[in-house]
Design a protein around this motif. Structure first.
Motif, PDB file in Angstrom:
ATOM      1  N   SER A   1       0.842  -1.189   0.000  1.00  0.00           N
ATOM      2  CA  SER A   1       0.000   0.000   0.000  1.00  0.00           C
ATOM      3  C   SER A   1       0.882   1.247   0.000  1.00  0.00           C
ATOM      4  O   SER A   1       1.821   1.344   0.787  1.00  0.00           O
TER       5      SER A   1
ATOM      6  N   GLN B   1       1.930  -1.348   4.141  1.00  0.00           N
ATOM      7  CA  GLN B   1       1.658  -2.764   4.424  1.00  0.00           C
ATOM      8  C   GLN B   1       1.487  -3.523   3.107  1.00  0.00           C
ATOM      9  O   GLN B   1       0.962  -2.973   2.139  1.00  0.00           O
TER      10      GLN B   1
ATOM     11  N   VAL C   1      -3.618  -6.424   3.797  1.00  0.00           N
ATOM     12  CA  VAL C   1      -4.725  -5.481   3.967  1.00  0.00           C
ATOM     13  C   VAL C   1      -6.005  -6.103   3.404  1.00  0.00           C
ATOM     14  O   VAL C   1      -7.089  -5.968   3.977  1.00  0.00           O
TER      15      VAL C   1
ATOM     16  N   ALA D   1      -9.943  -7.661   5.134  1.00  0.00           N
ATOM     17  CA  ALA D   1     -11.101  -6.915   4.615  1.00  0.00           C
ATOM     18  C   ALA D   1     -12.056  -7.873   3.906  1.00  0.00           C
ATOM     19  O   ALA D   1     -13.286  -7.793   4.078  1.00  0.00           O
TER      20      ALA D   1
ATOM     21  N   ASN E   1     -14.029  -9.805   6.430  1.00  0.00           N
ATOM     22  CA  ASN E   1     -15.116  -9.010   7.026  1.00  0.00           C
ATOM     23  C   ASN E   1     -16.293  -8.888   6.065  1.00  0.00           C
ATOM     24  O   ASN E   1     -17.456  -8.985   6.468  1.00  0.00           O
TER      25      ASN E   1
ATOM     26  N   GLY F   1     -18.927   0.534  12.913  1.00  0.00           N
ATOM     27  CA  GLY F   1     -17.751  -0.248  13.286  1.00  0.00           C
ATOM     28  C   GLY F   1     -18.029  -1.738  13.353  1.00  0.00           C
ATOM     29  O   GLY F   1     -19.136  -2.206  13.081  1.00  0.00           O
ATOM     30  N   ILE F   2     -16.995  -2.451  13.765  1.00  0.00           N
ATOM     31  CA  ILE F   2     -17.076  -3.905  13.825  1.00  0.00           C
ATOM     32  C   ILE F   2     -16.915  -4.386  15.273  1.00  0.00           C
ATOM     33  O   ILE F   2     -16.966  -5.570  15.571  1.00  0.00           O
TER      34      ILE F   2
ATOM     35  N   VAL G   1     -19.301   2.056   3.977  1.00  0.00           N
ATOM     36  CA  VAL G   1     -18.845   3.401   4.352  1.00  0.00           C
ATOM     37  C   VAL G   1     -19.777   3.987   5.413  1.00  0.00           C
ATOM     38  O   VAL G   1     -19.317   4.544   6.415  1.00  0.00           O
TER      39      VAL G   1
ATOM     40  N   SER H   1     -18.999   2.317   8.562  1.00  0.00           N
ATOM     41  CA  SER H   1     -17.548   2.184   8.826  1.00  0.00           C
ATOM     42  C   SER H   1     -17.189   0.706   9.031  1.00  0.00           C
ATOM     43  O   SER H   1     -16.447   0.353   9.950  1.00  0.00           O
TER      44      SER H   1
ATOM     45  N   PRO I   1     -15.149  -2.396   8.137  1.00  0.00           N
ATOM     46  CA  PRO I   1     -13.850  -2.482   7.450  1.00  0.00           C
ATOM     47  C   PRO I   1     -13.727  -3.643   6.462  1.00  0.00           C
ATOM     48  O   PRO I   1     -12.881  -4.520   6.614  1.00  0.00           O
TER      49      PRO I   1
ATOM     50  N   TYR J   1     -15.282  -0.730   1.863  1.00  0.00           N
ATOM     51  CA  TYR J   1     -14.697   0.397   2.598  1.00  0.00           C
ATOM     52  C   TYR J   1     -13.253   0.616   2.137  1.00  0.00           C
ATOM     53  O   TYR J   1     -12.819   1.747   1.922  1.00  0.00           O
ATOM     54  N   LEU J   2     -12.556  -0.494   1.956  1.00  0.00           N
ATOM     55  CA  LEU J   2     -11.163  -0.430   1.500  1.00  0.00           C
ATOM     56  C   LEU J   2     -11.076   0.194   0.111  1.00  0.00           C
ATOM     57  O   LEU J   2     -10.203   1.022  -0.161  1.00  0.00           O
TER      58      LEU J   2
ATOM     59  N   LEU K   1     -11.658   3.864   0.249  1.00  0.00           N
ATOM     60  CA  LEU K   1     -10.452   4.504   0.787  1.00  0.00           C
ATOM     61  C   LEU K   1      -9.362   4.586  -0.274  1.00  0.00           C
ATOM     62  O   LEU K   1      -8.728   5.627  -0.460  1.00  0.00           O
TER      63      LEU K   1
END
Lengths: 313, 534
Positions: free
Chosen positions: A79, A84, A89, A93, A96, A165-166, A258, A261, A263, A267-268, A271
């Protein structure tokens, strides 16, 4: 059957290659510089230096072949933003997103199939009308809007479920994570549920009008047995739709992820788009495209299992 | 006996108070950031100044820090890892920084001159093993004057600039110091260092989950006892969606959020949530082209457009969360000066000036401005630009808004007016930070900063202004330098070089239980006094 599966797997290779070219080209055709979001407030001169350092000054075709060669060995690069490895990454993701997609599928598909079956069998009744109008509402509702409404009702007003969130649980299979998943899963499930309900209803209605159903009834089969026959006949079409919707759930959850939020890959991707983080963007898009290809492959195989005529076609 | 009982009672009271305080401080402070990714934690944060705010000044220090405890005055420089700094009287490019003794990195290693040199090599020496281009990318554009560095003794370093520059100490506030020992310990790998970083700041990182959260814990042995965090733990959460951020606050999932959406503010207030704001060094402008074919070269046009804008109306549109701009910096800045041209809403005067410049109803002025739908510091660009479009229409100016992606807009700014990426626009709507003299003036208005060397997108080249800017950068007495900067600002306002619209006021919302937050007039805020009470 085995030959059919092998043939289908081989078909995916040129598709994957084509996808990689499209993914790479689209990203580089988009306006903006691959490094501009990553380097912050630097002038054009410094930006040119950084571009050379990261290898973005090379001809595009060369960049593509370097990237493709690395991907073929499992190296998606690092990235630009975090340094990373992309694979580190991407995998969490994807995990999730798949977990969320699985719950949304469970809710959406089962509810959609059951509602569609009921509506189809009870064509023209109040039940059919309720299911049909709910399905039309579900299809017409933007899922990000539904997501915001769910947050306002269940998090802000009632305070039952978390808004985003998670959570902080060490495992995805925990009560805390499940609590965080309910609202995004509902938001995600609404559209596929409605589409599947409508498809199933239409299929069931069509099959119920076929002569073989009349014949089954004439032979004195119970309605329960007839339902089984109808279901079996509706299955290939419903499976095809489920396959597409499942791929959409995995790949098309950007807005919902999004809003919550969450992840995941959506969302990735969001971003990476805003950051112009090319390696992450390329890796994520390739993975999502592969989701589609793989899901279609699985659906094709399942359809062949459900209806052997497909493999002979 | 009486005395002993009294002592005992006092001890009990002290114990109760301290345990109560400890309990109050033991609640984590959960912060909802607007960023969608945790800013990099290895030293130089990305994510713009929000990154500096949350993973920069929390976990690290610069040689020179910002004073962040006075909400009324302009934010000034204070000693950080350097206790004093001084330019050489004979050679004005040579700066001596005396380092603070006894400072330790989070891993327990010493901060000293070697660490300073190692960190500068990390950023600017491509041959150094610790060179990290990603950190360089964040720092290089902010400390442009630095030419070389040298250790004088264990607690003294010499930094030289490529030309005399009195604003150099400001530039040093953007460079943070990571631990060389920790970098060795994690196998000389910056990606690993990001998960186990070590700085000298008041917080240290305990846990990092990329794109989700960073858990920072109190550094009890921080070198400045006044800034030892009140909160034992601060959890930074990425919540880019404004509605979700506000919902998370309302539902008690977070305690503190940045940039609550204006629509939610009345409700938050009604539910006793605290809303804070303060003007800070930010400007929401139109930078316009001064190239040959630009109508902007006419002073009357520049003044007319500035006078046509109803700033109070825009502020109302933003729910009151903005301050009217009367120049590039706010009136409270020591650099504001005394411009004669008063920027206010005066459409009649605007029409008169446009008529004098030859623009009438039959021959209206058309301006094309490149705008973005979102972006760092861009506030609510769409409604704001459309409001201005309406204001300008009222005085007979056709404002054409060309919408481009934020990164494309930034590229246009870098490339300069007239570049193909700018799509024929006369100007750009690109918000700007005016934190320090260099970023406020020199990099934008000096002839030397035209692309590709700086951010003078406009190609504004004026020897008189260049002289004033150089005077400011060559004046080493702080007050005298500020007076020169005030003259610079007075000049640019009187020349109406840009269209200055509003300054952001950085609204924040927090639970009634959050205590200790003092919002200063700056992009950076001190999170050390903030805690969640019972």
């Amino acid at each position: 059957m085995l030959y059919y599966i092998l043939r289908r797997v081989l078909y995916t290779l040129p598709i994957a290659f084509g996808v990689s070219i499209v993914v790479f080209s689209l990203i580089h055709l988009a306006p903006g510089d691959p490094l501009s979001a990553v380097v912050g407030e630097v002038d054009a001169k410094l930006l040119a230096d950084m571009r050379a350092y990261f290898g973005y000054d090379k001809p595009l075709y060369l960049q593509y072949f370097i990237w493709l060669a690395n991907v073929a060995t499992g190296d998606f690069g690092s990235s630009l933003r975090s340094g990373q490895p992309v694979i580190n990454v991407l995998l969490p993701a994807a995990g999730n997103t798949m977990t969320l997609g699985a719950l949304a599928s469970l809710v959406g598909f089962s509810l959609g199939i059951v509602a569609g079956m009921f509506a189809g069998y009870n064509h023209g009744t109040w039940l059919d009308k309720v299911v049909s109008s709910t399905a039309i509402t579900g299809v017409s509702m933007p899922h990000y809007w539904l997501a915001i409404i769910l947050v306002i009702v269940f998090s802000v007003e009632l305070g039952w479920l978390p808004a985003m969130g998670i959570g902080n649980a060490p495992s995805l299979l925990s009560f805390e994570t499940l609590k965080h998943m309910i609202l995004p899963a509902l938001a995600l499930a609404a559209i596929p549920c409605a589409i599947i309900a409508r498809t199933t209803r239409a299929c069931v209605m069509e099959i119920l009008n076929m002569e073989f159903v009349e014949a089954l009834r004439a032979r004195g089969l119970s309605e329960r047995r007839i339902v089984l026959h109808v279901t079996r006949n509706a299955l290939p079409t419903v499976l095809a739709v489920i396959g597409l919707q499942f791929a959409h759930l995995l790949a098309g959850s950007i807005l919902v992820e999004v809003v919550f939020s969450w992840p995941g890959t959506g969302y990735l991707l969001n971003l990476a788009i805003f950051d112009r983080d090319m390696p992450v963007l390329q890796g994520t898009l390739l993975l999502l495209s592969m989701f589609f290809v793989f899901t279609n492959l699985v659906v094709d195989i399942l359809q062949t299992w459900a209806d052997p005529r497909v493999s002979r076609a | 006996m009486k005395l002993t009982r009294m002592k005992l009672a006092l001890c009990c009271l002290a114990l109760a108070t301290s345990s109560g305080l400890a309990a109050a401080q033991s609640k984590p402070l959960r912060v909802g950031m607007t960023l969608s990714e945790i800013p990099t934690t290895s030293g130089q944060p990305d994510g713009g100044f929000e990154g500096y705010r949350f993973t920069g000044y929390t976990m690290y220090d610069a040689l020179v820090n910002w004073k962040m405890d006075d909400p009324n005055g302009p934010t000034t420089l204070v000693p950080g890892l350097a206790t004093e700094w001084k330019v050489d009287d004979k050679d004005k490019t040579r700066w001596i920084f005396r380092l603070r003794k006894g400072v330790k990195f989070h891993d327990g290693s010493d901060f000293n001159a070697d660490a300073v040199i190692w960190n500068l090599e990390k950023l600017f020496n491509k041959a150094a093993p610790q060179f990290d281009p990603k950190q360089t990318a964040q720092a290089r554009g902010r400390i442009l004057s630095l030419r070389s560095w040298r250790k004088v003794d264990d607690y003294t370093v010499e930094l030289t600039t490529d030309a005399p520059d009195s604003t150099f100490p400001y530039q040093t506030t953007y460079v943070f110091y990571s631990s060389p020992a920790q970098w060795e310990k994690v196998g000389r790998d910056w990606a690993k260092f990001a998960f186990q970083p070590s700085g000298t700041g008041p917080f240290r990182l305990e846990r990092l989950v990329p794109r989700e959260r960073a858990e920072l814990v109190r550094n009890s042995s921080y070198w400045d006892p006044k800034r030892v965090p009140k909160s034992e733990r601060m959890i930074l959460l990425t919540i880019p969606e404004a509605t979700t951020r506000a919902s998370a606050l309302l539902s008690g999932q977070v305690d503190f959020i940045e940039a609550p959406p204006p629509d939610f503010i009345p409700r938050l207030r009604a539910q006793k949530f605290q809303i804070t704001s303060n003007v800070y060094p930010h400007i929401w402008p139109y930078f316009m082209s001064f190239k040959e074919d630009s109508p902007w070269r006419d002073l009357r046009v520049r003044k007319a457009v500035n006078l046509a804008i109803d700033r109070d109306g825009i502020i109302k549109l933003l729910g009151g969360f903005a301050a009217p701009a009367a120049g590039a910096v706010d009136r409270s800045s020591p650099w504001f000066g005394a411009p004669k041209f008063q920027i206010k809403h005066d459409p009649a005067e605007a029409r008169k000036l446009l008529a004098e410049a030859g623009y009438t109803k039959d021959k209206p002025l058309t301006l094309k401005v490149l705008v973005s739908p979102s972006g760092s510091g861009q506030m609510l660009p769409k409604p704001m630009n459309e409001y201005i479009q309406q204001n300008l229409k009222d005085v007979g100016v056709n404002l054409e808004l060309i919408t481009a992606d934020w990164e494309q807009l930034r590229n246009c700014r870098r490339a300069g007016a007239g570049a193909p990426v700018c799509q024929g626009a006369h100007g750009i709507n690109n918000s700007s930070a005016t934190v320090d003299p260099f970023s406020a003036f020199k990099r934008i208005y000096s002839s030397g900063a035209v692309p590709p060397n700086g951010f003078n997108y406009m190609y504004y080249m004026d020897p008189a202004l260049d002289t004033m800017i150089e005077k400011a950068h060559n004046t080493f007495d702080e007050r005298a330098r500020d007076q020169w900067l005030a003259r610079v600002h007075t000049y640019i306002v009187d020349q109406a070089i840009d269209v200055w619209v509003v300054h952001d006021v950085g609204p924040r919302a927090m639970s009634p239980k959050v205590k200790g937050f003092v919002q200063v007039k700056h992009w950076f805020q001190d999170m050390t006094p903030v805690y969640v009470a019972d």
